[in-house]
Design a protein around this motif. Structure first.
Motif: not given
Length: 386
Positions: A106, A110, A230, A264-265, A331, A335-336, A338-339, A371, A378
């Motif tokens: 990850m 990144y 992370i 996770t992110q 993408n 990501e945002k 998911t956060q 995902k 999730y």
């Protein structure tokens, strides 16, 4: 009502998050009684003293940081034990371990998305969680044709303020090709790097972009500049560890499995808030995308920020980042999303509104595409007690 000994480092955010998850399970299926045993007991009375005290107290189980060399005594005691693999994994008892290679991958991905072509890793080779994060980082980058610069340091004595004087670390940092994406094995080592860079005048993130692991907010905010990191689903790991311990108490210590804490992110702070490209137009485009991702951003709006045609910008953007502009926006939006999904209790509809998206069904469909499951599935997978 079970009696559980917690032998953890209560000053660390990781241990605190584990305890939150364990306590969440206890409230749901207990309650349990906890003895928070400070780690210095491991050094003063040793494993013999801890096990003696556990038997006298009538402890039903132990969760803690234990030395691998003492495994025979732990097994003979017959008390269900789950170990945090703070040095190496145990083979005779279950571990609270991590998807360490996945975290390394990850971190590599990144930095690649930010356009870096130089990479480094800072950590320990003799500790499983550091070694495997480095392996995952290097494996992912090697597949893309890149190499990794390493510096393995020995832990300095607590009285030795090594980063305030010339050191091998300072010389290594000066010798690295710039700009460079540098991943550290955890946030503590990330702060070592930011401090060492500040001391010798290396600019962060312009010359060295630094990424830690654990997302320990206290350490990340103490760092100058604040440290990107992370995030891990540690609380979920604590909940799953308590569930396993409950099973072992009821059914015996021979039926067990490892509890795996997953990344996770990436939480981006100032230490990586840069795009490693000499192309000013692409840098401007990337900056605009990141600053406006919480709006319903479209490619046309990005094109307006630079004096290039859409076709010319699209071509250069793809060459430098490896993604078409629309895919990069997609993408980053996921990501945002998911956060927010993991860090808040907001519904999918509320998150969509918060990100300037009118159609929550569309973002849910996009999320499933990226995902492989729905937003609710999730969240259930990564949030403790769900």
């Amino acid at each position: 009502m079970y009696k559980i000994i917690l032998l953890l480092d209560f000053a660390e955010e990781y241990s605190k998050s584990l305890m939150k998850g364990i306590n969440a399970y206890s409230k749901e299926f207990g309650p349990w009684i906890f003895c928070r045993m400070p780690l210095f007991h491991r050094e003063t009375i040793g494993i013999d003293g801890i096990l003696k005290w556990a038997l006298e107290w009538g402890a039903d189980g132990i969760v803690g940081q234990l030395y691998n060399k003492e495994i025979d005594k732990i097994v003979r005691a017959g008390i269900p034990v789950i170990a945090q693999d703070f040095k190496e994994r145990f083979t005779e008892i279950p571990n609270i371990t991590g998807a360490y290679h996945e975290a390394g991958q990850m971190g590599a991905d990144y930095f690649l998305k930010k356009g870096f072509t130089n990479f480094a890793f800072y950590g320990f080779n003799d500790i499983v969680w550091s070694r495997e994060r480095a392996e995952g980082f290097e494996e992912h980058l090697r597949k893309k044709g890149h190499k990794v610069h390493y510096f393995e340091h020995k832990k300095a004595r607590s009285t030795e303020l090594w980063y305030y004087k010339p050191s091998s670390l300072s010389r290594w940092l000066k010798s690295l090709p710039k700009p460079i994406g540098l991943m550290t094995c955890d946030d503590n080592q990330g702060q070592h790097i930011t401090e060492a860079c500040r001391h010798v005048g290396i600019r962060i993130p312009e010359e060295v972009a630094v990424l830690g692991v654990d997302n320990d907010e206290m350490i990340c905010d103490l760092s100058d500049p604040p440290l990107s990191s992370i995030a891990l689903d540690v609380e979920k790991g604590g909940y799953d560890a308590a569930k396993l311990l409950d099973h072992m108490i009821r059914h015996g210590t021979t039926d067990y499995y490892d509890v795996v804490v997953r990344p996770t992110q990436v939480i981006t702070r100032h230490s990586t808030d840069i795009y490693a490209t000499a192309d000013d137009h692409i840098a401007s485009s990337l900056k605009y995308i990141h600053q406006n991702i919480d709006k319903n951003l479209h490619v046309d709006e990005v094109v307006k920020q630079v004096p290039l045609s859409r076709r010319a910008l699209e071509k250069r953007f793809l060459e430098i980042t490896g993604y078409p502009i629309y895919k990069y926006i997609f993408n980053l939006r996921i990501e945002k999303f998911t956060q927010k999904l993991l860090d808040t209790d907001m519904s999918v509809f509320e998150i969509a509104l918060d990100m300037g998206l009118g159609d929550s069904k569309n973002i849910a469909r996009q999320f499933r595409q990226a995902k492989g499951c729905s937003p609710s599935a999730y969240r259930n997978k990564y949030v403790a007690g769900k």
